[in-house]
Enzyme design. Sequence first.
Site, short mmCIF file in Angstrom:
data_model
loop_
_atom_site.label_atom_id
_atom_site.label_comp_id
_atom_site.label_asym_id
_atom_site.label_seq_id
_atom_site.Cartn_x
_atom_site.Cartn_y
_atom_site.Cartn_z
N GLU A 1 -3.00 -4.79 -2.90
CA GLU A 1 -3.41 -5.78 -3.91
C GLU A 1 -3.57 -5.14 -5.28
OE1 GLU A 1 -4.79 -4.73 -1.12
OE2 GLU A 1 -6.73 -5.70 -0.80
N CYS B 1 -10.68 -3.99 0.01
CA CYS B 1 -11.72 -2.95 -0.01
C CYS B 1 -12.58 -3.12 -1.27
CB CYS B 1 -11.08 -1.56 0.02
SG CYS B 1 -10.36 -1.04 -1.56
N ASN C 1 0.85 -1.20 0.00
CA ASN C 1 0.00 0.00 0.00
C ASN C 1 0.88 1.24 0.00
OD1 ASN C 1 0.63 -0.76 2.72
ND2 ASN C 1 -0.99 0.56 3.51
N ILE C 2 0.51 2.18 -0.86
CA ILE C 2 1.29 3.40 -1.04
C ILE C 2 0.34 4.57 -0.78
CG2 ILE C 2 2.72 4.74 -2.64
CD1 ILE C 2 3.85 1.90 -2.07
N GLU C 3 0.54 5.22 0.37
CA GLU C 3 -0.40 6.27 0.78
C GLU C 3 -0.01 7.64 0.23
OE1 GLU C 3 -0.92 5.85 5.05
OE2 GLU C 3 -2.14 4.06 4.70
N CYS D 1 -10.79 -2.55 -4.63
CA CYS D 1 -9.89 -3.67 -4.99
C CYS D 1 -10.69 -4.89 -5.46
CB CYS D 1 -9.01 -4.05 -3.80
SG CYS D 1 -7.71 -2.84 -3.52
N CYS E 1 -3.96 0.66 -2.76
CA CYS E 1 -3.88 -0.52 -1.90
C CYS E 1 -2.84 -1.52 -2.42
CB CYS E 1 -5.23 -1.22 -1.84
SG CYS E 1 -6.51 -0.30 -0.97
N1 THU Z 1 -5.28 -1.28 2.47
C1 THU Z 1 -4.74 -2.13 1.57
O1 THU Z 1 -3.66 -1.87 1.03
N2 THU Z 1 -5.41 -3.27 1.29
C2 THU Z 1 -6.51 -3.70 1.95
O2 THU Z 1 -7.00 -4.79 1.67
C3 THU Z 1 -7.12 -2.84 2.97
C4 THU Z 1 -6.57 -1.48 3.08
C5 THU Z 1 -4.51 -0.07 2.84
C6 THU Z 1 -4.98 1.23 2.29
C7 THU Z 1 -4.40 2.21 3.31
O3 THU Z 1 -3.06 2.49 2.96
C8 THU Z 1 -4.41 1.44 4.61
O4 THU Z 1 -4.51 0.07 4.25
C9 THU Z 1 -5.52 1.82 5.55
O5 THU Z 1 -6.74 1.80 4.91
#
Ligand code: THU
Length: 132
Positions: free
Chosen positions: A55, A88, A42-44, A91, A53
């Site tokens: 995946e 989510c 995950n790259i915010e 995804c 996300c």
């Molecule tokens: N996130 C994912 O990368 N995958 C998931 O299945 C659930 C949520 C990440 C997005 C964000 O960076 C952090 O988790 C919190 O929501």
Amino acid sequence: MNRKELIDHAFQAMKNSYAPYSQFHVGAAVACRDGKVFYGANIENASYGATNCAERSAMFSAYSNGVRKEDIEAIAIVADGETIATPCGICRQVMAELLAMDTPVYMSNGKENLDLTVKDLLPYAFTQEDLQ
Ligand code: THU
């Protein structure tokens, strides 16, 4: 590639998570039938909606390298939280587009495991077929 190996790859990918806002680290790995593995984390973003996300990162990486759904064996998604992180809604929709509906989706937080398919996660998906 077996389930445990793919989960291990996803935990490796999780090390590259960029999550300064949520501190919630997620990793994913896509296994191909030829043995190749594509990673995602995950790259915010300070503009939260621009976050990607893990995946989706892994699926986009596979596709960016020429992989297509028929080449993909399974996807693993792992997180370091107390619960298993299930994908989510966005995804799940991307999975329905880029993976076969019967593709195994392995999830784990290192303590508990959950194995489902894309179809389990998104029944009655809206797909390309609906646009024919
Ligand atoms: N996130 C994912 O990368 N995958 C998931 O299945 C659930 C949520 C990440 C997005 C964000 O960076 C952090 O988790 C919190 O929501």
